[in-house]
Design a protein around this motif. Structure first.
Motif, PDB file in Angstrom:
ATOM      1  N   ASN A  49      -6.888 -10.636 -47.350  1.00 21.37           N
ATOM      2  CA  ASN A  49      -7.221 -11.829 -46.571  1.00 21.37           C
ATOM      3  C   ASN A  49      -7.317 -11.571 -45.075  1.00 21.37           C
ATOM      4  O   ASN A  49      -7.068 -12.473 -44.285  1.00 21.37           O
ATOM      5  N   TYR A  50      -7.656 -10.366 -44.671  1.00 21.05           N
ATOM      6  CA  TYR A  50      -7.887 -10.156 -43.245  1.00 21.05           C
ATOM      7  C   TYR A  50      -8.997  -9.146 -43.024  1.00 21.05           C
ATOM      8  O   TYR A  50      -9.245  -8.271 -43.837  1.00 21.05           O
ATOM      9  N   LEU A  51      -9.691  -9.350 -41.907  1.00 17.48           N
ATOM     10  CA  LEU A  51     -10.790  -8.494 -41.487  1.00 17.48           C
ATOM     11  C   LEU A  51     -10.519  -8.044 -40.062  1.00 17.48           C
ATOM     12  O   LEU A  51     -10.052  -8.834 -39.242  1.00 17.48           O
ATOM     13  N   GLU A  52     -10.828  -6.807 -39.772  1.00 14.68           N
ATOM     14  CA  GLU A  52     -10.740  -6.335 -38.396  1.00 14.68           C
ATOM     15  C   GLU A  52     -12.144  -6.130 -37.878  1.00 14.68           C
ATOM     16  O   GLU A  52     -13.038  -5.754 -38.625  1.00 14.68           O
ATOM     17  N   GLY A  53     -12.339  -6.393 -36.605  1.00  6.32           N
ATOM     18  CA  GLY A  53     -13.653  -6.207 -36.029  1.00  6.32           C
ATOM     19  C   GLY A  53     -13.716  -6.812 -34.652  1.00  6.32           C
ATOM     20  O   GLY A  53     -12.729  -6.839 -33.927  1.00  6.32           O
ATOM     21  N   SER A  54     -14.890  -7.304 -34.317  1.00  7.24           N
ATOM     22  CA  SER A  54     -15.036  -7.909 -32.999  1.00  7.24           C
ATOM     23  C   SER A  54     -15.807  -9.207 -33.119  1.00  7.24           C
ATOM     24  O   SER A  54     -16.697  -9.357 -33.946  1.00  7.24           O
ATOM     25  N   VAL A  55     -15.389 -10.135 -32.309  1.00  8.68           N
ATOM     26  CA  VAL A  55     -16.123 -11.369 -32.095  1.00  8.68           C
ATOM     27  C   VAL A  55     -16.477 -11.305 -30.611  1.00  8.68           C
ATOM     28  O   VAL A  55     -15.577 -11.343 -29.772  1.00  8.68           O
ATOM     29  N   PRO A  56     -17.771 -11.129 -30.285  1.00 10.60           N
ATOM     30  CA  PRO A  56     -18.143 -10.865 -28.887  1.00 10.60           C
ATOM     31  C   PRO A  56     -17.540 -11.842 -27.880  1.00 10.60           C
ATOM     32  O   PRO A  56     -17.183 -11.442 -26.771  1.00 10.60           O
ATOM     33  N   LYS A  63      -8.779  -9.783 -35.203  1.00 10.74           N
ATOM     34  CA  LYS A  63      -8.563  -9.853 -36.648  1.00 10.74           C
ATOM     35  C   LYS A  63      -8.814 -11.279 -37.114  1.00 10.74           C
ATOM     36  O   LYS A  63      -8.373 -12.226 -36.468  1.00 10.74           O
ATOM     37  N   LEU A  64      -9.534 -11.408 -38.204  1.00 11.48           N
ATOM     38  CA  LEU A  64      -9.723 -12.700 -38.852  1.00 11.48           C
ATOM     39  C   LEU A  64      -8.802 -12.712 -40.067  1.00 11.48           C
ATOM     40  O   LEU A  64      -8.993 -11.946 -41.009  1.00 11.48           O
ATOM     41  N   ILE A  65      -7.820 -13.570 -40.012  1.00  9.41           N
ATOM     42  CA  ILE A  65      -6.860 -13.694 -41.110  1.00  9.41           C
ATOM     43  C   ILE A  65      -7.091 -15.067 -41.716  1.00  9.41           C
ATOM     44  O   ILE A  65      -7.104 -16.072 -41.012  1.00  9.41           O
ATOM     45  N   TYR A  66      -7.299 -15.096 -43.025  1.00 10.33           N
ATOM     46  CA  TYR A  66      -7.730 -16.349 -43.640  1.00 10.33           C
ATOM     47  C   TYR A  66      -7.120 -16.530 -45.021  1.00 10.33           C
ATOM     48  O   TYR A  66      -6.626 -15.593 -45.636  1.00 10.33           O
ATOM     49  N   ARG A  67      -7.164 -17.777 -45.472  1.00  9.82           N
ATOM     50  CA  ARG A  67      -6.816 -18.143 -46.841  1.00  9.82           C
ATOM     51  C   ARG A  67      -7.890 -19.096 -47.330  1.00  9.82           C
ATOM     52  O   ARG A  67      -8.380 -19.932 -46.583  1.00  9.82           O
ATOM     53  N   HIS A  68      -8.241 -18.966 -48.587  1.00 14.80           N
ATOM     54  CA  HIS A  68      -9.246 -19.836 -49.200  1.00 14.80           C
ATOM     55  C   HIS A  68      -8.520 -20.735 -50.195  1.00 14.80           C
ATOM     56  O   HIS A  68      -8.003 -20.255 -51.202  1.00 14.80           O
ATOM     57  N   TYR A  69      -8.453 -22.015 -49.876  1.00 10.83           N
ATOM     58  CA  TYR A  69      -7.832 -23.007 -50.753  1.00 10.83           C
ATOM     59  C   TYR A  69      -8.920 -23.950 -51.245  1.00 10.83           C
ATOM     60  O   TYR A  69      -9.538 -24.650 -50.446  1.00 10.83           O
ATOM     61  N   PHE A  76      -7.720 -17.922 -39.019  1.00 10.12           N
ATOM     62  CA  PHE A  76      -7.076 -17.731 -37.725  1.00 10.12           C
ATOM     63  C   PHE A  76      -7.641 -16.445 -37.129  1.00 10.12           C
ATOM     64  O   PHE A  76      -7.573 -15.394 -37.761  1.00 10.12           O
ATOM     65  N   ALA A  77      -8.194 -16.526 -35.939  1.00  9.83           N
ATOM     66  CA  ALA A  77      -8.669 -15.352 -35.211  1.00  9.83           C
ATOM     67  C   ALA A  77      -7.568 -14.949 -34.237  1.00  9.83           C
ATOM     68  O   ALA A  77      -7.140 -15.759 -33.412  1.00  9.83           O
ATOM     69  N   VAL A  78      -7.089 -13.731 -34.369  1.00  8.49           N
ATOM     70  CA  VAL A  78      -5.948 -13.269 -33.567  1.00  8.49           C
ATOM     71  C   VAL A  78      -6.253 -11.916 -32.957  1.00  8.49           C
ATOM     72  O   VAL A  78      -7.149 -11.202 -33.402  1.00  8.49           O
TER      73      VAL A  78
END
Length: 175
Positions: A49-56, A63-69, A76-78
């Protein structure tokens, strides 16, 4: 630090957006929401449930940390300093608080009670920093706020005019 919190449905429609690091301009905000949704919605539920990368708009090492309900993605972008498991737990606390407040929260609750949803979120996160993770303390603060709101509505009374209320507050007619 939390850069932003985005809740979108399965179609990509934003249901709650809160940026803690400014993204100036509506077009850029929409671009961030679209980019985040595309990244998380294309991943199978069996992936982590997390992705690393860049948001310009927020820079590198985001990191984009997420849950799908059900029909909603809580994202959450952290920055790189935040704990992945800590943020996943924070998402769980936020969803539990919403669930207890709205009794089986659904997408419509986020739409029609956005003020209450923002208040719950503000009890948990303020200015990109985590304030509270204890679900009982959060629920107590929420019920206290609702009680104060009801009490203030009782004191005002349904028949009082704006002039009468302003006079009680000491403003008279010149406010």
């Amino acid at each position: 630090m939390i850069k932003g919190i985005i809740i979108v449905n399965n179609s990509g429609k934003p249901r709650l957006v809160k940026f803690y690091q400014n993204v100036f301009g509506e077009d850029r905000q929409q671009s961030v929401i679209r980019r985040v949704f595309q990244q998380v919605s294309t991943r199978p539920d069996s992936f982590c449930n997390y992705l690393e990368g860049s948001v310009p708009e927020w820079g590198e090492n985001i990191k984009l940390i997420y849950r799908h309900y059900a029909t909603l993605y809580f994202v959450f972008a952290v920055d790189a300093q935040e704990s992945d498991l800590g943020i996943l737990d924070l998402i769980q606390v936020f969803v539990e608080a919403l669930d207890k407040r709205f009794e089986n929260v659904c997408e419509l609750d986020l739409i029609f009670h956005s003020d209450r949803v923002h208040y719950i979120l503000d009890e948990i996160v303020m200015g990109g920093m985590v304030l509270e993770t204890n679900i009982n303390a959060i629920l107590t603060a929420i019920s206290d706020q609702e009680r104060m709101h009801k009490d203030s509505m009782k004191k005002a009374g349904p028949s009082e005019s704006v002039d009468a209320i302003s006079t009680k507050l000491g403003a008279g007619r010149n406010w």
